[in-house]
Design a protein around this motif. Structure first.
Motif, PDB file in Angstrom:
ATOM      1  N   LEU A 122       0.873  -1.181   0.000  1.00 30.65           N
ATOM      2  CA  LEU A 122       0.000   0.000   0.000  1.00 30.65           C
ATOM      3  C   LEU A 122       0.905   1.224   0.000  1.00 30.65           C
ATOM      4  O   LEU A 122       1.642   1.460   0.955  1.00 30.65           O
ATOM      5  CB  LEU A 122      -0.902  -0.020   1.233  1.00 30.65           C
ATOM      6  CG  LEU A 122      -2.024   1.013   1.310  1.00 30.65           C
ATOM      7  CD1 LEU A 122      -2.975   0.873   0.133  1.00 30.65           C
ATOM      8  CD2 LEU A 122      -2.794   0.857   2.627  1.00 30.65           C
ATOM      9  N   ASN A 123       0.860   1.996  -1.097  1.00 29.57           N
ATOM     10  CA  ASN A 123       1.777   3.124  -1.269  1.00 29.57           C
ATOM     11  C   ASN A 123       0.977   4.410  -1.450  1.00 29.57           C
ATOM     12  O   ASN A 123       0.349   4.622  -2.491  1.00 29.57           O
ATOM     13  CB  ASN A 123       2.685   2.877  -2.475  1.00 29.57           C
ATOM     14  CG  ASN A 123       3.793   3.901  -2.597  1.00 29.57           C
ATOM     15  OD1 ASN A 123       3.556   5.103  -2.512  1.00 29.57           O
ATOM     16  ND2 ASN A 123       5.015   3.434  -2.799  1.00 29.57           N
ATOM     17  N   PHE A 124       0.993   5.272  -0.437  1.00 32.55           N
ATOM     18  CA  PHE A 124       0.190   6.496  -0.473  1.00 32.55           C
ATOM     19  C   PHE A 124       0.743   7.514  -1.469  1.00 32.55           C
ATOM     20  O   PHE A 124      -0.019   8.294  -2.045  1.00 32.55           O
ATOM     21  CB  PHE A 124       0.095   7.113   0.925  1.00 32.55           C
ATOM     22  CG  PHE A 124      -0.604   6.238   1.922  1.00 32.55           C
ATOM     23  CD1 PHE A 124      -1.916   5.837   1.716  1.00 32.55           C
ATOM     24  CD2 PHE A 124       0.043   5.802   3.071  1.00 32.55           C
ATOM     25  CE1 PHE A 124      -2.574   5.021   2.633  1.00 32.55           C
ATOM     26  CE2 PHE A 124      -0.601   4.989   3.987  1.00 32.55           C
ATOM     27  CZ  PHE A 124      -1.915   4.596   3.764  1.00 32.55           C
ATOM     28  N   ASN A 125       2.044   7.534  -1.661  1.00 35.83           N
ATOM     29  CA  ASN A 125       2.625   8.483  -2.616  1.00 35.83           C
ATOM     30  C   ASN A 125       2.157   8.198  -4.044  1.00 35.83           C
ATOM     31  O   ASN A 125       1.880   9.122  -4.812  1.00 35.83           O
ATOM     32  CB  ASN A 125       4.150   8.446  -2.546  1.00 35.83           C
ATOM     33  CG  ASN A 125       4.691   9.082  -1.280  1.00 35.83           C
ATOM     34  OD1 ASN A 125       4.100  10.022  -0.758  1.00 35.83           O
ATOM     35  ND2 ASN A 125       5.793   8.569  -0.781  1.00 35.83           N
ATOM     36  N   GLN A 126       2.057   6.940  -4.392  1.00 36.67           N
ATOM     37  CA  GLN A 126       1.606   6.570  -5.729  1.00 36.67           C
ATOM     38  C   GLN A 126       0.154   6.986  -5.969  1.00 36.67           C
ATOM     39  O   GLN A 126      -0.247   7.255  -7.103  1.00 36.67           O
ATOM     40  CB  GLN A 126       1.750   5.064  -5.937  1.00 36.67           C
ATOM     41  CG  GLN A 126       3.194   4.588  -6.073  1.00 36.67           C
ATOM     42  CD  GLN A 126       3.287   3.086  -6.266  1.00 36.67           C
ATOM     43  OE1 GLN A 126       2.288   2.369  -6.204  1.00 36.67           O
ATOM     44  NE2 GLN A 126       4.503   2.596  -6.481  1.00 36.67           N
ATOM     45  N   MET A 127      -0.621   7.046  -4.894  1.00 39.73           N
ATOM     46  CA  MET A 127      -2.047   7.351  -5.040  1.00 39.73           C
ATOM     47  C   MET A 127      -2.310   8.751  -5.588  1.00 39.73           C
ATOM     48  O   MET A 127      -3.365   9.010  -6.165  1.00 39.73           O
ATOM     49  CB  MET A 127      -2.763   7.185  -3.694  1.00 39.73           C
ATOM     50  CG  MET A 127      -2.910   5.753  -3.256  1.00 39.73           C
ATOM     51  SD  MET A 127      -3.823   5.638  -1.704  1.00 39.73           S
ATOM     52  CE  MET A 127      -3.814   3.854  -1.455  1.00 39.73           C
ATOM     53  N   GLU A 174     -11.208   5.801  -8.958  1.00 42.64           N
ATOM     54  CA  GLU A 174     -11.615   4.418  -9.219  1.00 42.64           C
ATOM     55  C   GLU A 174     -10.454   3.451  -8.974  1.00 42.64           C
ATOM     56  O   GLU A 174     -10.640   2.375  -8.394  1.00 42.64           O
ATOM     57  CB  GLU A 174     -12.134   4.273 -10.652  1.00 42.64           C
ATOM     58  CG  GLU A 174     -13.446   4.984 -10.932  1.00 42.64           C
ATOM     59  CD  GLU A 174     -13.324   6.501 -10.989  1.00 42.64           C
ATOM     60  OE1 GLU A 174     -12.184   7.007 -11.249  1.00 42.64           O
ATOM     61  OE2 GLU A 174     -14.336   7.187 -10.766  1.00 42.64           O
ATOM     62  N   GLU A 175      -9.263   3.828  -9.399  1.00 45.33           N
ATOM     63  CA  GLU A 175      -8.100   2.973  -9.194  1.00 45.33           C
ATOM     64  C   GLU A 175      -7.791   2.813  -7.701  1.00 45.33           C
ATOM     65  O   GLU A 175      -7.495   1.713  -7.228  1.00 45.33           O
ATOM     66  CB  GLU A 175      -6.880   3.560  -9.919  1.00 45.33           C
ATOM     67  CG  GLU A 175      -6.962   3.464 -11.437  1.00 45.33           C
ATOM     68  CD  GLU A 175      -5.883   4.270 -12.142  1.00 45.33           C
ATOM     69  OE1 GLU A 175      -5.602   3.973 -13.307  1.00 45.33           O
ATOM     70  OE2 GLU A 175      -5.342   5.223 -11.517  1.00 45.33           O
ATOM     71  N   ILE A 176      -7.881   3.922  -6.978  1.00 42.99           N
ATOM     72  CA  ILE A 176      -7.626   3.871  -5.529  1.00 42.99           C
ATOM     73  C   ILE A 176      -8.695   3.048  -4.832  1.00 42.99           C
ATOM     74  O   ILE A 176      -8.401   2.215  -3.962  1.00 42.99           O
ATOM     75  CB  ILE A 176      -7.570   5.292  -4.941  1.00 42.99           C
ATOM     76  CG1 ILE A 176      -6.386   6.063  -5.526  1.00 42.99           C
ATOM     77  CG2 ILE A 176      -7.464   5.239  -3.416  1.00 42.99           C
ATOM     78  CD1 ILE A 176      -6.407   7.545  -5.231  1.00 42.99           C
TER      79      ILE A 176
END
Length: 285
Positions: free
Chosen positions: A194-199, A205-207
């Motif tokens: 789980l990577n918050f920076n990538q979000m 929708e992807e998140i």
């Protein structure tokens, strides 16, 4: 020690923003004029003070810190939404049936939680609890596993939470499932699953599709996380009891609106559904 003055476009009601921050007893609001913000930048925990010195139409802030000036200012801009033009949003709602609500709460910004990990943990802890006990449980968690700097509490790191035992959280009156959910999320962050920076570069929708796979995370949690961790502007959690009550009062309904009714209500409010939700919550706080 450094100090910076930040000026932004109005309207922006910092007092209303502080009023909302004060709802959480863990936030340090000083004399209704400033707030102390816990930031973690490159593993450093620092406390930044943000004081409102301007007016509603000419907002200005004095920001004080000890280190990491540029990164701190960038993060504060994200948290306090200093880059969002509320005039555009206000004008949009003048053409809707929420016109009066937006006049009454003119200039209220959508303040974010101080970091995504703590935002998601808070959503999990608050699930299916009344607000008073939710705050009590969060305080117990923070005082047991977090740390305090200059009177400001920092959430424990994912690495620390991943090592907590279910029994330790049960002693604080967590349910067994909620304890497992909190630890499980921390493990996912620690391993990089789980990577918050990538979000920040991902769509809602992807998140949502990524988060909904996690034990303990449902649609309500996803929508609250998108709003208050990432600042997404077009979310409206129809399952939220507070929103249901706010709409009942605003429209003088005999009972809480159904999901279908709420779906109809919200159509004219797009693409700023998150602000409609925020202002409706404010109307009953």
């Amino acid at each position: 020690m450094w100090q910076e003055t930040v000026s932004i476009a109005g309207p922006y009601d910092f007092q209303l923003a502080l009023d909302r921050l004060k709802l959480d007893p863990l936030n340090v609001v000083v004399q209704n004029k400033s707030v102390k913000v816990p930031l973690t930048i490159e593993s450093k925990q620092i406390v930044i003070e943000v004081m409102g010195t301007g007016s509603l139409e000419k907002p200005q802030f004095v920001v004080k810190g000890t280190e990491e000036k540029e990164q701190a200012l960038q993060r504060l801009c994200e948290i306090f939404r200093w880059d969002v033009e509320l005039t555009t949003i206000h004008k949009h709602f003048q053409e809707t049936n929420l016109k009066l609500l937006f006049e009454n709460h003119y200039g209220t910004p959508l303040i974010l939680d101080f970091d995504p990990f703590s935002s998601l943990l808070k959503c999990i802890i608050h699930q299916q609890l009344n607000l008073a006990f939710a705050h009590t449980l969060t305080e117990r968690f923070m005082q047991t596993f977090g740390n305090e700097i200059d009177g400001v509490w920092f959430y424990p790191t994912p690495e620390k939470v991943a090592l907590i035992k279910v029994e330790q959280l049960r002693e604080l009156q967590f349910s067994a499932r909620k304890a497992e959910y909190v630890i499980g999320i921390a493990e996912l962050v620690t391993t990089g699953a789980l990577n918050f920076n990538q979000m920040k570069q991902m769509t809602n929708e992807e998140i949502s599709s990524e988060l909904i796979k996690i034990r303990g995370v449902g649609p309500w949690t996803v929508q609250n996380f998108l709003m208050f961790a990432l600042g997404r502007e077009n979310l409206f959690p129809v399952a939220d009891i507070g929103l249901q009550n706010a709409l009942r009062l605003y429209y003088n309904l005999e009972q809480k609106p159904t999901k279908a009714e709420m779906e109809r209500f919200k159509e004219p409010w797009e693409p700023y559904l998150s602000y409609a939700a925020l202002y409706l919550w404010r109307s009953i706080e």
